[in-house]
Enzyme design. Structure first.
Site, PDB file in Angstrom:
ATOM      1  N   PHE A 102       1.163   3.725   2.637  1.00 61.17           N
ATOM      2  CA  PHE A 102       1.711   4.278   3.891  1.00 61.17           C
ATOM      3  C   PHE A 102       1.247   5.719   4.105  1.00 61.17           C
ATOM      4  O   PHE A 102       2.055   6.603   4.349  1.00 61.17           O
ATOM      5  CB  PHE A 102       3.255   4.216   3.914  1.00 61.17           C
ATOM      6  CG  PHE A 102       3.803   2.825   3.908  1.00 61.17           C
ATOM      7  CD1 PHE A 102       3.895   2.083   5.072  1.00 61.17           C
ATOM      8  CD2 PHE A 102       4.240   2.253   2.712  1.00 61.17           C
ATOM      9  CE1 PHE A 102       4.400   0.794   5.064  1.00 61.17           C
ATOM     10  CE2 PHE A 102       4.757   0.963   2.693  1.00 61.17           C
ATOM     11  CZ  PHE A 102       4.836   0.233   3.868  1.00 61.17           C
ATOM     12  N   HIS A 103      -0.039   5.937   3.954  1.00 57.70           N
ATOM     13  CA  HIS A 103      -0.563   7.268   4.241  1.00 57.70           C
ATOM     14  C   HIS A 103      -2.064   7.192   4.512  1.00 57.70           C
ATOM     15  O   HIS A 103      -2.717   6.190   4.214  1.00 57.70           O
ATOM     16  CB  HIS A 103      -0.272   8.246   3.086  1.00 57.70           C
ATOM     17  CG  HIS A 103      -0.983   7.921   1.810  1.00 57.70           C
ATOM     18  ND1 HIS A 103      -0.370   7.307   0.743  1.00 57.70           N
ATOM     19  CD2 HIS A 103      -2.257   8.117   1.425  1.00 57.70           C
ATOM     20  CE1 HIS A 103      -1.240   7.141  -0.229  1.00 57.70           C
ATOM     21  NE2 HIS A 103      -2.397   7.621   0.148  1.00 57.70           N
ATOM     22  N   ALA A 104      -2.571   8.278   5.072  1.00 59.10           N
ATOM     23  CA  ALA A 104      -4.014   8.498   5.192  1.00 59.10           C
ATOM     24  C   ALA A 104      -4.288   9.868   4.593  1.00 59.10           C
ATOM     25  O   ALA A 104      -3.366  10.669   4.390  1.00 59.10           O
ATOM     26  CB  ALA A 104      -4.431   8.457   6.662  1.00 59.10           C
ATOM     27  N   ARG A 113      -3.646   3.413   4.825  1.00 64.51           N
ATOM     28  CA  ARG A 113      -3.663   2.275   3.898  1.00 64.51           C
ATOM     29  C   ARG A 113      -2.260   1.904   3.455  1.00 64.51           C
ATOM     30  O   ARG A 113      -1.392   2.764   3.248  1.00 64.51           O
ATOM     31  CB  ARG A 113      -4.577   2.524   2.698  1.00 64.51           C
ATOM     32  CG  ARG A 113      -4.045   3.283   1.485  1.00 64.51           C
ATOM     33  CD  ARG A 113      -3.982   4.783   1.651  1.00 64.51           C
ATOM     34  NE  ARG A 113      -5.094   5.405   2.313  1.00 64.51           N
ATOM     35  CZ  ARG A 113      -6.119   5.958   1.663  1.00 64.51           C
ATOM     36  NH1 ARG A 113      -6.141   5.969   0.370  1.00 64.51           N
ATOM     37  NH2 ARG A 113      -7.067   6.553   2.355  1.00 64.51           N
TER      38      ARG A 113
END
Ligand code: TYD
Length: 131
Positions: A48-50, A95
């Site tokens: 849950f991040h980029a 992702r």
């Protein structure tokens, strides 16, 4: 999308298998950090991040997990289940990882040290910048 599956040469014989990872050779950057995820829990989704500026190669050295990759315009789902395959994820890709097998060990190589300021952890912020 700035992702790529990198085939990793396997050296195998009757004693077992071996794969070597080398900076600027099969890993297309300077390797500054290696970390691995294990003891993952079935049914739990993570990531849950980029990243604003980070290249990473992810290898399922054991077991499998699924990836949702999203560059703000397109989404790709893929299964990582082969220790002879590296998933290159460049900057600015959201992702999520899910469907971890019980035995999953995910090894990640990165071209920079851990820096919380490099993370985008809010999907709406991600879309505002890259969507
Ligand atoms: P987190 O980013 O939440 O993992 P994921 O994206 O896989 O869901 O990281 C979990 C914790 O580990 C968090 O407290 C930050 C810390 N961490 C480090 O200290 N160094 C690292 O290199 C990484 C990737 C995470």
């Amino acid at each position: 999308m700035q992702i790529k599956l990198i085939p990793l040469q396997m050296h195998g014989d009757e004693r077992g298998s071996l794969i070597a990872l080398e900076q600027d050779k099969n890993i297309p950057f300077e390797i500054k950090r290696v970390y691995y995820l294990f003891n993952t829990v079935e049914g739990v989704r993570r990531g849950f991040h980029a990243h604003k500026n980070l290249s990473q190669v992810v290898i399922a050295v054991r077991g499998s997990c699924r990836f949702l990759l999203d560059d703000g315009k397109e989404k790709i789902n893929l299964l990582l289940d082969n220790p002879a395959q590296g998933l290159l994820i460049e900057s600015a890709i959201w992702r999520e990882m899910y469907d971890f097998s019980e035995d999953c060990v995910l090894m990640v190589l990165a071209n920079n040290f851990y820096d919380e300021n490099d993370y985008i952890r809010n999907y709406d912020d991600f879309l505002k910048t890259y969507g």
